[in-house]
Design an enzyme around this catalytic site. Structure first.
Site, PDB file in Angstrom:
ATOM      1  N   GLY A  16      35.422  35.525  42.814  1.00  0.00           N
ATOM      2  CA  GLY A  16      35.435  36.858  42.200  1.00  0.00           C
ATOM      3  C   GLY A  16      36.625  37.673  42.665  1.00  0.00           C
ATOM      4  N   SER A  17      37.391  38.202  41.716  1.00  0.00           N
ATOM      5  CA  SER A  17      38.546  39.027  42.083  1.00  0.00           C
ATOM      6  C   SER A  17      38.307  40.489  41.714  1.00  0.00           C
ATOM      7  CB  SER A  17      39.817  38.489  41.427  1.00  0.00           C
ATOM      8  OG  SER A  17      39.696  38.553  40.020  1.00  0.00           O
ATOM      9  N   GLY A  18      37.061  40.934  41.858  1.00  0.00           N
ATOM     10  CA  GLY A  18      36.746  42.358  41.711  1.00  0.00           C
ATOM     11  C   GLY A  18      37.148  43.075  42.998  1.00  0.00           C
ATOM     12  N   PHE A  19      36.599  44.266  43.216  1.00  0.00           N
ATOM     13  CA  PHE A  19      36.982  45.046  44.401  1.00  0.00           C
ATOM     14  C   PHE A  19      36.724  44.278  45.699  1.00  0.00           C
ATOM     15  CE2 PHE A  19      36.392  48.538  41.367  1.00  0.00           C
ATOM     16  CZ  PHE A  19      37.563  49.227  41.605  1.00  0.00           C
ATOM     17  N   GLU A 176      29.074  59.370  31.755  1.00  0.00           N
ATOM     18  CA  GLU A 176      30.497  59.332  31.393  1.00  0.00           C
ATOM     19  C   GLU A 176      30.678  59.021  29.903  1.00  0.00           C
ATOM     20  OE1 GLU A 176      31.866  58.035  35.891  1.00  0.00           O
ATOM     21  OE2 GLU A 176      31.850  56.506  34.343  1.00  0.00           O
ATOM     22  N   ASP A 305      28.715  44.186  44.884  1.00  0.00           N
ATOM     23  CA  ASP A 305      27.509  44.493  44.102  1.00  0.00           C
ATOM     24  C   ASP A 305      26.447  43.399  44.185  1.00  0.00           C
ATOM     25  OD1 ASP A 305      28.762  46.779  43.309  1.00  0.00           O
ATOM     26  OD2 ASP A 305      28.684  46.355  41.155  1.00  0.00           O
ATOM     27  N   ALA A 322      32.225  50.971  44.273  1.00  0.00           N
ATOM     28  CA  ALA A 322      33.497  50.343  44.647  1.00  0.00           C
ATOM     29  C   ALA A 322      33.749  50.401  46.153  1.00  0.00           C
ATOM     30  CB  ALA A 322      34.630  51.019  43.884  1.00  0.00           C
ATOM     31  N   GLN A 323      33.440  51.550  46.786  1.00  0.00           N
ATOM     32  CA  GLN A 323      33.720  51.670  48.218  1.00  0.00           C
ATOM     33  C   GLN A 323      32.927  50.665  49.051  1.00  0.00           C
ATOM     34  OE1 GLN A 323      35.700  52.940  50.519  1.00  0.00           O
ATOM     35  NE2 GLN A 323      36.993  53.606  48.851  1.00  0.00           N
TER      36      GLN A 323
END
Ligand SMILES: Cc1cc2nc3c(=O)[nH]c(=O)nc-3n(C[C@H](O)[C@H](O)[C@H](O)COP(=O)(O)OP(=O)(O)OC[C@H]3O[C@@H](n4cnc5c(N)ncnc54)[C@H](O)[C@@H]3O)c2cc1C
Length: 421
Positions: A16-19, A176, A305, A322-323
């Site tokens: 996985g190349s997410g955050f 949003e 996550d 994200a943090q």
């Protein structure tokens, strides 16, 4: 770095190349390991701005960067565009859908989550979620088609259904989306149609809970609700969705005719996590211990996550933000460096930097410790933080310019309907 050839170094496989995966990989840059970063897509995606693609404010290339470009200078890392299907813990290897087997010494699982329909997979066809670029483009198509079809529709009821946008889920994603569609109907599209007035569009935001933005302080939830209502959004809390079809949704005791339902209600751990055969929570996330590794498997980190990390301070699992993913990814890299140096690993400690949710142009809510802000000051903080964390210099500049255009001229330049109707 030593003179040892990279191929003889111990191997870290990151899925996985997410955050989480991205930050782990970057933090391993100076560590004496060989890193393989695998993702089924060839880019890192800044998910917090996906709703901007879904509502035509930004394009895909402003919120994504190709992984190869990001890592072109990191000599100990190789990127592979593959889908991991299963993990064989006993053999310490991952098998891919494409037929490859990848051995590892340490495994960092960072595959994130997928949209969850609470056991109603069939609703996915009628109500796209918002987790991928494809989802965002599908949402954009539905929203824009609603206005297009209404313009040509002669039947009053059908026209009303085309102009009814229903968003399920009052978390940050739902808020949003509702705010951005509100801005679009009231301002962006104002002079562009002849048979309809876009301002007549109905936007419904549905949530089964007591209030929207439930993880914010009640006064900020109330403020967000007021801001949305001023944009013409009909916010309905304590409203459970029980059915979704091609041209309707059943919510509470109402059946609402609509051709556009958008799903922002739930997520669950990525399916590949189940292949580990380890204890999962009810949302399909892997339960991890104090150092972020899976029970009884110090060589397997689950970060971001997809991890259920019990936070002692709040006596709850850390939220999917994200943090958390960034900090967990970096912590996994530190643990690997500690293992190599023969040092004991440190437990993971999350540093909460606060939360933000944007509602519309110049409207947001922000909570940092005891400080609570709303309106323009919160929106400015939101814009600054997102610019800071957006990956890629070009993306930051373009996003800034586009936001300024949206702010001053209500410009949404990406209103392209792409794909099947
Ligand atoms: C619409 C939206 C708005 C959000 N807004 C905010 C916000 O305002 N603030 C905030 O802090 N957070 C926000 N979040 C949450 C934040 O984006 C996530 O917490 C963060 O992306 C999690 O990072 P991750 O690395 O765990 O997973 P992800 O970013 O989801 O990355 C997972 C990666 O794994 C890959 N993958 C999955 N399965 C496989 C497989 N089998 N094989 C290979 N690759 C695989 C995926 O392609 C993906 O690239 C938002 C999320 C969404 C969807």
């Amino acid at each position: 770095m030593s003179d040892r050839p990279v191929s003889s170094l111990p191997h870290v496989l990151i899925v996985g190349s997410g955050f989480a995966g991205l930050n782990c990989a970057q933090a391993l840059k100076s560590v004496l390991v060989r890193v393989t970063l695998v993702d089924r897509v060839n880019f890192h995606l800044f998910q917090p701005l996906l709703y901007e693609v879904a509502t035509a404010a930004l394009g895909v290339d402003e919120i994504a960067v190709t992984t190869r470009l990001l890592f072109r200078r990191q000599r100990n890392l190789a990127v592979h565009m593959l889908t991991i299907e299963t993990i064989d813990i006993a053999a310490r290897c991952a098998r891919t859908t494409e037929g490859h087997t990848i051995q590892y010494d340490w495994l960092v699982m960072a595959p994130g989550t997928v949209t969850d329909y609470f056991g109603h997979r069939e609703w996915a066809t009628h109500a796209p979620g918002l987790k991928t670029v494809e989802d965002a483009i599908a949402m954009r198509r539905r929203v824009l088609l609603g206005f297009e079809q209404a313009e040509s529709e002669l039947d009053r009821e059908r026209r009303r259904a085309h102009l009814t946008f229903v968003i399920v889920g009052g978390g940050a994603t739902g808020v949003e989306l509702a705010g951005a569609i509100g801005e679009m109907k009231n301002f962006t599209l104002r002079h562009e149609f002849r048979a309809i007035d876009p301002a007549d569009a109905r936007i419904l935001l549905l949530d089964a809970g007591e209030r929207i933005l439930p993880n914010f302080a009640p006064e900020l939830s109330g403020r967000a609700r007021g801001d949305l209502e001023r944009l013409g959004v009909d916010v309905r809390t304590r409203t459970l969705v029980t059915d979704v079809g091609p041209d309707y949704i059943v919510a509470g005791d109402a059946r609402i005719a609509t051709s556009c339902v958008l799903w922002g209600a739930g997520t669950r751990g990525a399916p590949v996590l189940a292949s580990l055969g380890l204890p999962l929570d009810r949302q399909g996330r892997v339960r991890v211990g104090a150092d972020g590794t899976a029970q009884g498997h110090g060589e397997i980190f689950v970060v971001g996550d997809g991890a259920h990390f019990h936070d002692a301070a709040s006596d709850a699992p850390l939220p999917g933000v994200a943090q958390v993913a960034i900090q967990m990814g970096r912590h996994a890299a530190r643990c690997i460096a500690d293992d190599l140096a023969g040092r004991p690993r440190q437990p993971f400690r999350y540093l909460d930097r606060g939360k933000l949710a944007v509602i519309g142009r110049g409207r947001a809510v922000c909570e940092i410790g005891p400080f609570k802000l709303a309106g323009l000051p919160a929106w400015l903080i939101w814009a600054f933080v997102h610019i800071m964390f957006l990956v890629g210099f070009r993306n930051r500049i373009v996003a800034m310019v586009e936001w300024a255009r949206t702010y001053f001229f209500q410009h949404r330049g990406g209103r392209f309907i792409i794909g099947d109707r």
